[in-house]
Design a protein around this motif. Sequence first.
Motif, mmCIF file in Angstrom:
data_model
loop_
_atom_site.group_PDB
_atom_site.id
_atom_site.type_symbol
_atom_site.label_atom_id
_atom_site.label_comp_id
_atom_site.label_asym_id
_atom_site.label_seq_id
_atom_site.Cartn_x
_atom_site.Cartn_y
_atom_site.Cartn_z
ATOM 1 N N ASP A 115 0.822 -1.206 0.000
ATOM 2 C CA ASP A 115 0.000 0.000 0.000
ATOM 3 C C ASP A 115 0.857 1.257 0.000
ATOM 4 O OD1 ASP A 115 -2.545 -0.856 -0.347
ATOM 5 O OD2 ASP A 115 -3.173 -0.615 1.743
ATOM 6 N N ALA A 116 2.022 1.211 0.624
ATOM 7 C CA ALA A 116 2.935 2.356 0.563
ATOM 8 C C ALA A 116 3.363 2.610 -0.880
ATOM 9 C CB ALA A 116 4.155 2.116 1.453
ATOM 10 N N PHE A 117 3.655 1.536 -1.630
ATOM 11 C CA PHE A 117 3.976 1.692 -3.055
ATOM 12 C C PHE A 117 2.786 2.277 -3.816
ATOM 13 C CE2 PHE A 117 7.428 -1.488 -2.487
ATOM 14 C CZ PHE A 117 8.442 -0.792 -3.117
ATOM 15 N N PHE A 143 -5.591 -6.839 2.761
ATOM 16 C CA PHE A 143 -6.185 -6.259 1.553
ATOM 17 C C PHE A 143 -7.709 -6.236 1.595
ATOM 18 C CE2 PHE A 143 -1.995 -7.255 -0.473
ATOM 19 C CZ PHE A 143 -1.644 -5.944 -0.692
ATOM 20 N N THR A 144 -8.336 -7.095 2.362
ATOM 21 C CA THR A 144 -9.798 -7.063 2.437
ATOM 22 C C THR A 144 -10.313 -6.189 3.575
ATOM 23 O OG1 THR A 144 -9.799 -9.099 3.735
ATOM 24 C CG2 THR A 144 -10.125 -9.303 1.357
ATOM 25 N N LEU A 145 -9.573 -6.121 4.688
ATOM 26 C CA LEU A 145 -10.082 -5.404 5.854
ATOM 27 C C LEU A 145 -9.539 -3.982 5.991
ATOM 28 C CD1 LEU A 145 -9.853 -8.293 8.490
ATOM 29 C CD2 LEU A 145 -11.871 -7.522 7.234
ATOM 30 N N ALA A 188 -9.744 1.160 3.546
ATOM 31 C CA ALA A 188 -9.793 2.358 4.399
ATOM 32 C C ALA A 188 -8.515 3.177 4.249
ATOM 33 C CB ALA A 188 -9.992 1.959 5.856
ATOM 34 N N VAL A 189 -7.368 2.517 4.213
ATOM 35 C CA VAL A 189 -6.088 3.229 4.074
ATOM 36 C C VAL A 189 -6.039 3.970 2.737
ATOM 37 C CG1 VAL A 189 -3.593 2.896 3.790
ATOM 38 C CG2 VAL A 189 -4.804 1.723 5.625
ATOM 39 N N MET A 190 -6.437 3.305 1.667
ATOM 40 C CA MET A 190 -6.393 3.938 0.357
ATOM 41 C C MET A 190 -7.418 5.064 0.253
ATOM 42 S SD MET A 190 -3.842 2.648 -1.069
ATOM 43 C CE MET A 190 -3.973 3.335 -2.681
#
Length: 170
Positions: free
Chosen positions: A27-29, A86-88, A92-94
């Motif tokens: 997700d950082a990438f 990736f599902t939980l 929200a982060v993105m």
Amino acid sequence: MILSLSNQATLFLMTVAAGFISGTLYDAFRIIRLVVRHKRVFIQLEDGLYWLLVVFLIFIFMLNRNYGEIRPFSVGGVFLGMIMYFTLVSPAVMGISHIIINAVKYILTLLITIILTPLRLIYIILGRPILKLIKKGLKFVKKGLHLFKVYAKIKLSTGFKKIRMRVKNK
């Protein structure tokens, strides 16, 4: 080496955590890709580097915690941790990162607009008179060239405000 059931459960939970951390790294990438646009080639290179890094880190982890033995439940734990992330957590982060990035872009655009507005006003106020002076100056130059019996065709193009001049002797 034979691990006890409690050590296997601990190892499984640690591999799930490692999968969770590797999902966070991906997700950082993805957030970096949102901030800076990338071409497809660079995205593929980043993904390749990501997987090389994750495989290397998981290998080092297995070497330290599992004495180099790769057990199916530990590999499954890594994938389970990634799937859980990736599902939980990832949506929200993105979503939050989209909101933050768009807010920062809006604020930067607003600041640049505020800084450049006085310059735009100066250009609007003084732009036309300066262009008229340039056109009159070009007419004066053209008349001067005609006095010396040199024919000049001077064009002031509107696109880039360049002066094009062809000179021919009569």
